[in-house]
Scaffold this active site. Sequence first.
Site, mmCIF file in Angstrom:
data_model
loop_
_atom_site.group_PDB
_atom_site.id
_atom_site.type_symbol
_atom_site.label_atom_id
_atom_site.label_comp_id
_atom_site.label_asym_id
_atom_site.label_seq_id
_atom_site.Cartn_x
_atom_site.Cartn_y
_atom_site.Cartn_z
ATOM 1 N N SER A 22 0.832 -1.218 0.000
ATOM 2 C CA SER A 22 0.000 0.000 0.000
ATOM 3 C C SER A 22 0.858 1.255 0.000
ATOM 4 C CB SER A 22 -0.941 -0.008 1.210
ATOM 5 O OG SER A 22 -0.215 -0.212 2.404
ATOM 6 N N THR A 154 -39.781 26.906 -10.275
ATOM 7 C CA THR A 154 -40.068 25.518 -9.888
ATOM 8 C C THR A 154 -40.259 24.792 -11.212
ATOM 9 O OG1 THR A 154 -42.458 25.819 -9.781
ATOM 10 C CG2 THR A 154 -41.255 26.193 -7.742
ATOM 11 N N HIS A 155 -39.834 23.552 -11.278
ATOM 12 C CA HIS A 155 -39.871 22.775 -12.531
ATOM 13 C C HIS A 155 -39.117 23.494 -13.653
ATOM 14 C CE1 HIS A 155 -43.246 20.642 -10.563
ATOM 15 N NE2 HIS A 155 -43.613 21.852 -10.214
ATOM 16 N N SER A 276 -12.898 27.500 -26.771
ATOM 17 C CA SER A 276 -13.045 26.315 -27.598
ATOM 18 C C SER A 276 -11.886 26.277 -28.590
ATOM 19 C CB SER A 276 -14.378 26.398 -28.348
ATOM 20 O OG SER A 276 -14.315 25.622 -29.521
ATOM 21 N N LYS A 282 -16.757 30.977 -28.283
ATOM 22 C CA LYS A 282 -17.124 30.244 -27.071
ATOM 23 C C LYS A 282 -16.366 30.678 -25.823
ATOM 24 C CE LYS A 282 -19.454 26.871 -26.707
ATOM 25 N NZ LYS A 282 -19.293 25.541 -27.299
ATOM 26 N N ASN A 284 -16.489 28.789 -22.175
ATOM 27 C CA ASN A 284 -17.150 27.641 -21.550
ATOM 28 C C ASN A 284 -16.972 27.592 -20.038
ATOM 29 O OD1 ASN A 284 -17.913 26.735 -24.093
ATOM 30 N ND2 ASN A 284 -16.009 25.575 -24.350
ATOM 31 N N GLU A 289 -18.545 22.691 -14.773
ATOM 32 C CA GLU A 289 -18.878 21.361 -15.321
ATOM 33 C C GLU A 289 -18.032 20.271 -14.670
ATOM 34 O OE1 GLU A 289 -18.636 21.575 -19.626
ATOM 35 O OE2 GLU A 289 -19.746 23.446 -19.587
ATOM 36 N N GLN A 321 -7.386 -2.272 3.832
ATOM 37 C CA GLN A 321 -6.353 -1.460 3.192
ATOM 38 C C GLN A 321 -6.960 -0.622 2.048
ATOM 39 O OE1 GLN A 321 -2.209 -2.854 2.797
ATOM 40 N NE2 GLN A 321 -2.628 -2.989 0.621
HETATM 41 N N1 ARG Z 1 -1.103 -1.528 4.990
HETATM 42 C C1 ARG Z 1 -2.053 -2.039 5.933
HETATM 43 C C2 ARG Z 1 -3.389 -1.293 5.776
HETATM 44 O O1 ARG Z 1 -3.373 -0.285 5.157
HETATM 45 C C3 ARG Z 1 -1.537 -1.863 7.323
HETATM 46 C C4 ARG Z 1 -2.081 -2.836 8.316
HETATM 47 C C5 ARG Z 1 -1.482 -4.146 8.121
HETATM 48 N N2 ARG Z 1 -1.931 -5.067 9.102
HETATM 49 C C6 ARG Z 1 -1.939 -6.378 8.883
HETATM 50 N N3 ARG Z 1 -2.363 -7.130 9.824
HETATM 51 N N4 ARG Z 1 -1.550 -6.866 7.724
HETATM 52 O O2 ARG Z 1 -4.413 -1.712 6.215
#
Ligand code: ARG
Length: 461
Positions: A22, A154-155, A276, A282, A284, A289, A321
Site C-alpha cells: 500500500s 419551480t420545474h 473552444s 465560445k 465555456n 462542469e 487497506q
Molecule cells: N497496509 C495495511 C493497511 O493499510 C496496514 C495494516 C497491516 N496489518 C496487517 N495485519 N496486515 O491496512
Amino acid sequence: MKLWAGRFSKEIDKKTNDFNSSISFDSRMYKEDIEGSIAHATMIGECGIIEKSESEAIIKGLEGILSDIESGKLEIDPNAEDIHTFIEGELTQRLGQTGKRLHTARSRNDQVALDIRLYLKKEIKTLRSMLIELVGVICNKAEENSTAVMPGYTHLQRAQPITFGHHLMAYAEMLLRDIDRLDCAYRHTDSNPLGSGALATTTYPIDRTITARLLGFENICQNSLDGVSDRDFCMELASVLSIIMVHLSRFSEEIIMWCSWEFKFVELDDAFSTGSSIMPQKKNPDIAELVRGKSGRVFGDLMTLLTVMKGIALAYNKDMQEDKEAIFDAVDTVKMCLTAFTPMIDTMKVIPENMRRAAANGFINATDCADYLVKKGLPFRDAYKATGTLVALCIEKKTTLEELPIEEYKKICDTFDEGVYEAISLENCVNDRKTLGGPASENVKAQAGRVKELISKGSTE
Ligand code: ARG
C-alpha cells in the site's frame, strides 16, 4: 526482508508484493506515522516498558527520518510493504537493536487506524476552513445582489420573483449544514485507537491516556476490536463529502445554465473559464462542469468504503487497506473542487438587467395579482381564476400584466382598480415578502450579515 520473515522460508513473489503493498498511496501519511510512533515511544518509555534512553534514541531517530523525508534526503522505497514497515525498517537500519524495540506493545493494526485518524483530522480542519471561505464569498455576493430581482423557478418554469441574493443564500445555508456535519465527523474521528494492539490490547502496562494527550485526541477508543476494525469515521466523512458535492454540483449546474445565452444572468471571469479549440465565440464554464462531473468520483468513493466494510468479520482484515485510496480521493477531490469553485464565485460577474428582463416575462407576479384581489375581499379560488383568465388574455395579446390597461382588468373582475399596478410591481412583490426566510432585500442583507457574523466566530448556528 519482510517483518514476518521468521515464520516464512521464502521471500514474497514480486508481483504479489506489488499487489499486497500500500506504499504507493499510504506514504502520504509518513508524518502522522512518525508522530504516532514518537508518541508511542514516549509512552512506552514513561511506562517503563523500554529504557528511557532507548525511548529517547528512538524519538531522535524518528525525528531524523522525518526531516530527511521532508528535505528529500530520504526517499520512500516504493517496494516497501507500507509506510509503517518502511519507517520502522529505516529506524532499525539507523539505530540497530534499539530501533527494533519501537513496535513493543503495538500492532500495525492500531498503528494504521491511528495514522488515518490523525491524517483525516487535519484534512477535516482544512476542508472546514475552505467551506467557511466559500460561505463568506457567497454572503458577500448575496449582499451585493440583495436588490437584483430575478425569477424564482419551480420545474425550471418561472414561478415567483425573488432576488439573486436570496437565491445565493440558499446555498450558504446548505453549506453551513455541511460544515456542521464535518464537525460531527471530526468528533467521531477524534478518538485514540492506539493501544488496541492487533485486536485485544496488550499485556504490557501501557497508558493510553498518555498517547491520547500527546497526539491531541479528545477521546480514547473504548473497545480494542472496535478501535482496530472500524472505519465508520471514513464512511461518515465520505458521506459528508458526498453531500457537499451534491450541493456544489447543483450550484454548478445553475451557473452553467446562467452562463448560457438563453439566460446570461452571470458571466464567469476569464481566469475561470475556457475557450473552444474551434469555435472562437465560445466561453465555456468548464470549472463548474468539472465540479459537477467530479461529484461522481466522491459518491463512488463512498460506495467503495461502504462495500469494503459491509461484510468483514471483526477485527482487522486486509480488505480494509482499500479504505485509504477511497477516502483520500474523496478528500482530494473536494479540496480541489473548492480551490477552483470559491474564486470562480468570487469573481463571477452578475448581470442584473438580464435577470430583471427574465422576471418581467413569465407572469411571475400572477400570485400577487390574485393576492391583491383576496386583500380586497375575494375568496382565493375566485381571485385565482380571474388572474388565470387575465394571464391567458395577456398571452393572446402578447403583453404582460404590468402593461395590460385597467379597462381589460375591470372587464374580467370589477374589483380591480389602478392599485393593482403597484401590487404587481416586481420590486414590491419581492420586498413585501419580508416574512422570515423570504426574498425581500432587507431579509437577504440581514441573513447574509447573520451568517457572516457566525462564520467569523467559526460557528455555524
Ligand atoms: N497496509 C495495511 C493497511 O493499510 C496496514 C495494516 C497491516 N496489518 C496487517 N495485519 N496486515 O491496512
